[in-house]
Motif scaffolding. Sequence first.
Motif, PDB file in Angstrom:
ATOM      1  N   TYR A  20       0.859  -1.197   0.000  1.00 33.45           N
ATOM      2  CA  TYR A  20       0.000   0.000   0.000  1.00 33.45           C
ATOM      3  C   TYR A  20       0.886   1.235   0.000  1.00 33.45           C
ATOM      4  N   ALA A  22       1.034   4.745   1.548  1.00 32.64           N
ATOM      5  CA  ALA A  22       0.375   5.554   2.584  1.00 32.64           C
ATOM      6  C   ALA A  22       1.268   6.743   2.889  1.00 32.64           C
ATOM      7  N   VAL A  27       3.769   0.522   2.493  1.00 35.59           N
ATOM      8  CA  VAL A  27       3.505  -0.475   3.535  1.00 35.59           C
ATOM      9  C   VAL A  27       3.432  -1.834   2.847  1.00 35.59           C
ATOM     10  N   ALA A  29       2.132  -4.903   3.178  1.00 33.92           N
ATOM     11  CA  ALA A  29       1.139  -5.574   4.028  1.00 33.92           C
ATOM     12  C   ALA A  29       1.231  -7.087   3.886  1.00 33.92           C
ATOM     13  N   PRO A  48      -1.751 -11.783  14.456  1.00 32.21           N
ATOM     14  CA  PRO A  48      -2.098 -10.609  15.272  1.00 32.21           C
ATOM     15  C   PRO A  48      -2.664  -9.476  14.419  1.00 32.21           C
ATOM     16  N   ASN A  49      -3.139  -8.424  15.065  1.00 32.09           N
ATOM     17  CA  ASN A  49      -3.653  -7.264  14.334  1.00 32.09           C
ATOM     18  C   ASN A  49      -2.587  -6.740  13.387  1.00 32.09           C
ATOM     19  N   GLY A  50      -3.018  -6.431  12.161  1.00 32.42           N
ATOM     20  CA  GLY A  50      -2.096  -5.826  11.205  1.00 32.42           C
ATOM     21  C   GLY A  50      -1.161  -6.812  10.528  1.00 32.42           C
ATOM     22  N   ALA A  51      -1.362  -8.136  10.738  1.00 33.66           N
ATOM     23  CA  ALA A  51      -0.449  -9.134  10.177  1.00 33.66           C
ATOM     24  C   ALA A  51      -0.594  -9.296   8.668  1.00 33.66           C
ATOM     25  N   GLY A  52      -1.754  -8.916   8.136  1.00 36.56           N
ATOM     26  CA  GLY A  52      -1.975  -9.062   6.695  1.00 36.56           C
ATOM     27  C   GLY A  52      -3.099 -10.029   6.352  1.00 36.56           C
ATOM     28  N   LYS A  53      -3.914 -10.397   7.336  1.00 38.57           N
ATOM     29  CA  LYS A  53      -4.990 -11.367   7.110  1.00 38.57           C
ATOM     30  C   LYS A  53      -6.045 -10.819   6.153  1.00 38.57           C
ATOM     31  N   THR A  54      -6.591  -9.650   6.483  1.00 35.51           N
ATOM     32  CA  THR A  54      -7.667  -9.099   5.661  1.00 35.51           C
ATOM     33  C   THR A  54      -7.158  -8.777   4.249  1.00 35.51           C
ATOM     34  N   THR A  55      -5.941  -8.269   4.163  1.00 37.44           N
ATOM     35  CA  THR A  55      -5.384  -7.946   2.840  1.00 37.44           C
ATOM     36  C   THR A  55      -5.293  -9.217   1.989  1.00 37.44           C
ATOM     37  N   GLN A  94     -16.042  -8.496   7.625  1.00 35.72           N
ATOM     38  CA  GLN A  94     -16.157  -8.160   9.053  1.00 35.72           C
ATOM     39  C   GLN A  94     -17.376  -7.287   9.296  1.00 35.72           C
ATOM     40  N   GLU A 171     -12.931 -12.796  10.233  1.00 41.43           N
ATOM     41  CA  GLU A 171     -13.152 -12.632  11.676  1.00 41.43           C
ATOM     42  C   GLU A 171     -14.618 -12.860  12.044  1.00 41.43           C
ATOM     43  N   HIS A 204      -8.053 -13.537  14.897  1.00 38.57           N
ATOM     44  CA  HIS A 204      -6.899 -13.341  15.765  1.00 38.57           C
ATOM     45  C   HIS A 204      -7.160 -13.971  17.131  1.00 38.57           C
TER      46      HIS A 204
END
Length: 324
Positions: A20, A22, A27, A29, A48-55, A94, A171, A204
């Motif tokens: 990304y 930014a 970034v 991701a 964990p949060n921000g690990a790249g799951k949603t991306t 989500q 999630e 997560h």
Amino acid sequence: MTGVDEGETIIEARGLKRTYKARKTLVEAVRGVDLTVRKGEIVGFLGPNGAGKTTTLKMLTTLLEPTGGSAVVAGSDLRQDPVGVRRKIGYVSQAGSTSPEARVGEEIVSHARLYGIEPSVSKQRAQDLLAALDLPDIWERSCGSLSGGQRRRLDIVMGLIHQPVLVFLDEPSTGLDPQSRANLWTHIRKLRDDLGTTVFLTTHYMDEADSLADRILIIDQGQIVAEGTPAELKKRVSGDTLTLTLRTEADATRTGDIAAQAAGADTPIVDANVVRFHVPDGASALPHVLSDLVKAGIEAIGVEVNRPTLDDVFLTLTGRSLRD
Ligand SMILES: Nc1ncnc2c1ncn2[C@@H]1O[C@H](COP(=O)(O)OP(=O)(O)OP(=O)(O)O)[C@@H](O)[C@H]1O
């Protein structure tokens, strides 16, 4: 990759990347993800949060274009035939996809129309799915009047109305109370058992991955760091975890040095006033560690001995906790 050579492959991703832009910085991701999923599996994508799951999920569902790599999803190439992918998969985001004012029945039927499904067909399918997900008698209710757990299950009904072979759940149990979460897991398992739907879910929560997934992929900082069944992953962490809570951070630092001397101990992790480390056998190591603490004039105000969890797997691999 290990453990993925049986059965028909439904997702095959190689070197998937997404960067990304930014505010003038880049970034990274997702940084080269390889993954294979077989038909009929429930795969948990844990990190964990921000690990790249949603991306990663958004790339696999064609909502986001990869900046590198390739994938075949449900028989279609992600880049060359995104429409083919979209037709065969379900995606439950989500945020969900129902509007609070709409009536449940109308919402499902109009969503099905997007896939070219006639109301006569979608009504019947919807009734079957609502029954399967334990949502009877809500056809005339407004979506906004449902409980959180009911609404998550309705989102899943929407994601399944076109009978996808593969469904992505982002999630799924976030925001639900423990009872609704356990209930949702039962329904997700049933989907796979009764309809043979392949389920790929991000989470997560390690308990979610542990109790629901046949296989777990752990992602951290945009890369897959471990893969296996929950039992296989836990076997990678031998022994028990000892967690000692001290009165002060200074005591914790000194306890870390003492704990490091315990027979077979790994390097202790000191986090504020808590010290965590692994030993081959917690029950026999604990009295020695506590007696060494007493000799040093340090009082432990909390002591726990735990069998390995997926969090320990993550900790062993990355030196950090999944909960961070
Ligand atoms: N649109 C965007 N622009 C810039 N950076 C982004 C964007 N979307 C995500 N990121 C960054 O990419 C990284 C991965 O984010 P992603 O949402 O994929 O993680 P995640 O594992 O799904 O996290 P969470 O569990 O919090 O949902 C994070 O550092 C995030 O801040």
